[in-house]
Write a protein that holds these residues in place. Structure first.
Motif, PDB file in Angstrom:
ATOM      1  N   SER A 318       0.845  -1.192   0.000  1.00 16.69           N
ATOM      2  CA  SER A 318       0.000   0.000   0.000  1.00 16.69           C
ATOM      3  C   SER A 318       0.877   1.238   0.000  1.00 16.69           C
ATOM      4  O   SER A 318       2.084   1.171   0.281  1.00 16.69           O
ATOM      5  CB  SER A 318      -0.930   0.021   1.210  1.00 16.69           C
ATOM      6  OG  SER A 318      -0.239   0.421   2.381  1.00 16.69           O
ATOM      7  N   VAL A 320       1.183   3.480   2.047  1.00 18.79           N
ATOM      8  CA  VAL A 320       1.756   3.868   3.343  1.00 18.79           C
ATOM      9  C   VAL A 320       3.006   3.072   3.659  1.00 18.79           C
ATOM     10  O   VAL A 320       3.670   3.345   4.668  1.00 18.79           O
ATOM     11  CB  VAL A 320       0.719   3.717   4.479  1.00 18.79           C
ATOM     12  CG1 VAL A 320      -0.502   4.585   4.218  1.00 18.79           C
ATOM     13  CG2 VAL A 320       0.306   2.258   4.668  1.00 18.79           C
ATOM     14  N   ASP A 321       3.359   2.093   2.833  1.00 23.25           N
ATOM     15  CA  ASP A 321       4.588   1.334   3.058  1.00 23.25           C
ATOM     16  C   ASP A 321       5.806   2.213   2.821  1.00 23.25           C
ATOM     17  O   ASP A 321       5.771   3.182   2.039  1.00 23.25           O
ATOM     18  CB  ASP A 321       4.653   0.122   2.119  1.00 23.25           C
ATOM     19  CG  ASP A 321       3.761  -1.019   2.568  1.00 23.25           C
ATOM     20  OD1 ASP A 321       3.704  -1.268   3.785  1.00 23.25           O
ATOM     21  OD2 ASP A 321       3.133  -1.653   1.710  1.00 23.25           O
ATOM     22  N   ASN A 352      -4.441   4.129   1.542  1.00 26.19           N
ATOM     23  CA  ASN A 352      -4.033   4.276   2.938  1.00 26.19           C
ATOM     24  C   ASN A 352      -3.994   2.943   3.672  1.00 26.19           C
ATOM     25  O   ASN A 352      -3.872   2.905   4.889  1.00 26.19           O
ATOM     26  CB  ASN A 352      -4.911   5.294   3.680  1.00 26.19           C
ATOM     27  CG  ASN A 352      -6.376   4.885   3.730  1.00 26.19           C
ATOM     28  OD1 ASN A 352      -6.735   3.795   3.302  1.00 26.19           O
ATOM     29  ND2 ASN A 352      -7.222   5.758   4.258  1.00 26.19           N
ATOM     30  N   GLU A 355      -4.689   1.402   7.535  1.00 22.81           N
ATOM     31  CA  GLU A 355      -4.910   2.522   8.445  1.00 22.81           C
ATOM     32  C   GLU A 355      -6.320   3.086   8.342  1.00 22.81           C
ATOM     33  O   GLU A 355      -6.785   3.779   9.240  1.00 22.81           O
ATOM     34  CB  GLU A 355      -3.891   3.633   8.147  1.00 22.81           C
ATOM     35  CG  GLU A 355      -2.453   3.229   8.417  1.00 22.81           C
ATOM     36  CD  GLU A 355      -1.475   4.352   8.129  1.00 22.81           C
ATOM     37  OE1 GLU A 355      -1.924   5.433   7.707  1.00 22.81           O
ATOM     38  OE2 GLU A 355      -0.264   4.138   8.326  1.00 22.81           O
ATOM     39  N   THR A 367      -0.821   3.835  -4.581  1.00 19.29           N
ATOM     40  CA  THR A 367      -0.028   2.625  -4.385  1.00 19.29           C
ATOM     41  C   THR A 367       0.646   2.212  -5.683  1.00 19.29           C
ATOM     42  O   THR A 367       1.857   1.934  -5.723  1.00 19.29           O
ATOM     43  CB  THR A 367      -0.922   1.484  -3.861  1.00 19.29           C
ATOM     44  OG1 THR A 367      -1.539   1.877  -2.637  1.00 19.29           O
ATOM     45  CG2 THR A 367      -0.117   0.218  -3.638  1.00 19.29           C
TER      46      THR A 367
END
Length: 613
Positions: A318, A320-321, A352, A355, A367
């Motif tokens: 994703s 957020v990685d 996201n 989360e 992503t």
């Protein structure tokens, strides 16, 4: 049956136990409680998996062999140096002390008093895991020090039986143990006793949970790279043994290892059962990891006239990685897969990731943008992507992640046929067109409303053109195997409760391919992805039924058939299947992740190269 919850209370009975010749230190005892019964460890263990003394309060003598001094499940093991000579009855026993660090050491002789319990990891009424016979609510008295610790039983290639277990069609708990016949019975008959292995080959990477897996039978189904291949429900690898460490990590960090490394020297400790991985050697003597030099594979580049299609489970990727994960995955695409023309991706999450549970975010554009940018940075092509956002929370996977499958493709090598109308709920259909078949929508989901896809990823079909030839690619991520009973559990044979859903999913995909081939029997069709099932499973048998699709993993030598390593078994979950039309088909599983402690994903990618008709 006693509760499965371990009890950390240390209150217990006290008595003069003349039969043992020792004094148990007085402690608080419930008024009117009976005095503990003097007995021996083999009487507590009995000749089945369940103690005949369960629920009784007993006092047993034994030599301390090992201690577990950290974590929430502390305690120590004792072993009777003078057994009863019955190979069915273990002479070892775990004394559970809860979160209290036991104040004993190996070589001390103790009299341990406690209640005999069968501990289950979970609800004993429903769990498929086996139990551990132990003493709870325990107290103990040290009666001597400096005793010889019983010698560990050496475990070698011929020690553990080849057959896994009796298969009564239910629980094996009440069956009399046959340690000379069944592997699970052998380990149960040595529960709590010291065993040892020497110079053992590691058949898995060191896991994120501080586990090592070795084989005690190095000739049992070896992979070409040092693992142990799982080749059938009726051919379990009974040589695989899990190892954990009783040595505090502050004193010795847990070793990092790759498949094919060697755990050199002696590793010894008591036998315990874990619902993850089964019978485990709890090492208080741990060998040293000797590197085997395993290297990540690099496939050959596609030739100018070949179309290359790869599949890659990128493990919950994703936006957020961190950048490191994107960079490692991108390096695998560019260097190890040689920048394939088309990639089917599994486990792409929304922007996201986990989360945002229930926040309405389902887009994965960020992503995929980060991933394709990372591929360019690694020296690869500027891939384009196609995918369909799922209905929020409807496709299973990590909560909030809105997992899905998708396509990457190199526009310099292949064209994507965009045909509007595809969305989360609209099914794609095969249509007749001049010169062959086409998709009604592209990309399009296959029967997204079918109950087969309940809380599971929906397959995605896409229409591509390579050198004037149409190629249909179907990206898949079938339902998880989570929930199936373990092979080492108390129910034999284990129930594969998740299998019917995958079989139905296979039917849906097979029927869709059949629709395409009914329109054009020479259609180039590739079905790829994480099917979460084995080559010998009913799922794959269903998908290939009728011969319209051929499974490419079956074309490899047996020692190369794996893309994933679980509990020490190298196995196949990821697949590529093709219709009869493609020719000069060349297929490769590219081992870059599953065998390595340092991995970008837990799956290895696969690639097929062919000439479309």
């Amino acid at each position: 049956m006693m509760s499965s919850q371990r009890r950390a209370t240390m209150a217990g009975g006290a008595a003069l136990v003349a039969a043992l010749g020792v004094v148990v230190t007085p402690g608080a005892v419930a008024e009117g409680a009976p005095a503990p019964t003097a007995t021996r460890i083999h009487d507590v263990q009995g000749t089945t998996r369940l103690s005949p003394l369960e629920g009784d309060r007993v006092t047993v003598p034994g030599v301390v062999t090992a201690t577990r001094t950290f974590g929430a499940s502390r305690g120590f093991w004792i072993q009777d140096a003078h057994g009863d000579g019955d190979p069915r009855t273990s002479e070892g026993l775990f004394v559970f002390t809860g979160d209290r660090t036991p104040d004993v050491a190996p070589g001390e002789v103790v009299a341990a008093t406690g209640t005999v319990a069968e501990y289950y990891p979970g609800d004993p009424a429903t769990t498929a895991a086996q139990s551990t016979t132990e003493l709870v609510d325990a107290e103990w008295t040290v009666t001597a020090r400096g005793a010889d610790v019983p010698e560990a039983l050496p475990v070698g290639p011929d020690t553990v039986p080849e057959r896994l277990s009796a298969r009564p069609g239910g629980s094996i708990e009440g069956l009399t143990l046959r340690p000379d016949t069944y592997a699970l019975d052998f380990w149960e008959a040595h529960e709590g006793e010291l065993v040892s292995v020497v110079d053992s080959r590691l058949v898995s990477r060191s896991t994120d949970y501080n586990e090592l897996y070795v084989t005690t039978k190095p000739e049992q189904n070896p992979s070409e790279r040092g693992g142990t291949v799982y080749s059938g429900y009726d051919r379990p690898n009974t040589g695989v043994l899990k190892i954990e460490s009783l040595i505090p990590f502050s004193e010795r960090p847990f070793p990092e290892a790759d498949t094919g490394d060697t755990l050199a020297g002696v590793t010894s400790g008591p036998v315990a059962y874990d619902s993850y991985g089964g019978y485990t050697l709890m090492a208080n003597t741990l060998g040293e990891v000797k590197r085997g030099g395993l290297e990540r594979e690099v496939t050959r580049p596609q030739r100018p006239g070949e179309l290359s299609v790869a599949t890659y489970n990128v493990e919950n990727l994703s936006a957020v990685d961190g950048g490191e994960k994107f960079a490692e995955l991108a390096e695998g695409v560019v260097t190890n897969l040689r920048s394939p023309d088309i990639l089917t991706l599994e486990e792409i999450q929304d922007d996201n990731g986990p989360e945002g549970i229930g926040d309405g975010v389902v887009s994965a554009d960020e992503t995929l943008r980060r991933f394709t940018d990372a591929i360019v940075t690694a020296g690869g092509p500027r891939y384009e992507w196609r995918q369909i956002d799922p209905v929020e929370g409807a496709d299973g996977g990590q909560p909030g992640g809105n997992i899905r499958v998708g396509f990457l493709f190199d526009p310099e090598r292949v064209s994507f046929v965009d045909r509007e109308g595809g969305d989360a709920t609209t099914p794609v259909r095969a249509r007749r067109a001049p010169g062959g078949a086409r998709l009604s929508v592209s990309p399009g989901r296959i029967e997204p409303a079918d109950p087969a896809w309940h809380e599971s990823r929906k397959p995605l079909a896409g229409e591509f053109v390579f050198r004037g030839r149409t190629v249909f690619v179907v990206a898949n991520h079938f339902a998880s195997k989570g929930g199936d009973q373990p092979t080492h559990g108390r129910f034999q044979p284990p129930e594969r409760t998740t299998e019917p859903q995958r079989v139905r999913q296979a039917e849906v995909v097979r029927d869709f391919v059949g629709e395409l081939l009914a329109v054009d029997r020479r259609a180039n069709v590739v079905v790829a992805g994480d099917l979460n099932d084995f080559p010998f499973s009913p799922t794959l048998a269903t998908l290939t039924e009728g011969g319209a699709l051929g499974s490419l993993v079956d074309t490899l030598p047996p020692d190369q058939r794996y893309s994933y390593v679980f509990e020490g078994n190298s196995q196949v979950l990821d697949h590529i299947l093709v219709s009869a039309a493609p020719h000069r088909v060349d297929y490769d599983v590219v081992h870059v992740n599953a065998e390595f402690a340092d991995q970008a994903s837990d799956h290895d990618p696969q690639i097929v190269r062919f000439l479309p008709r």
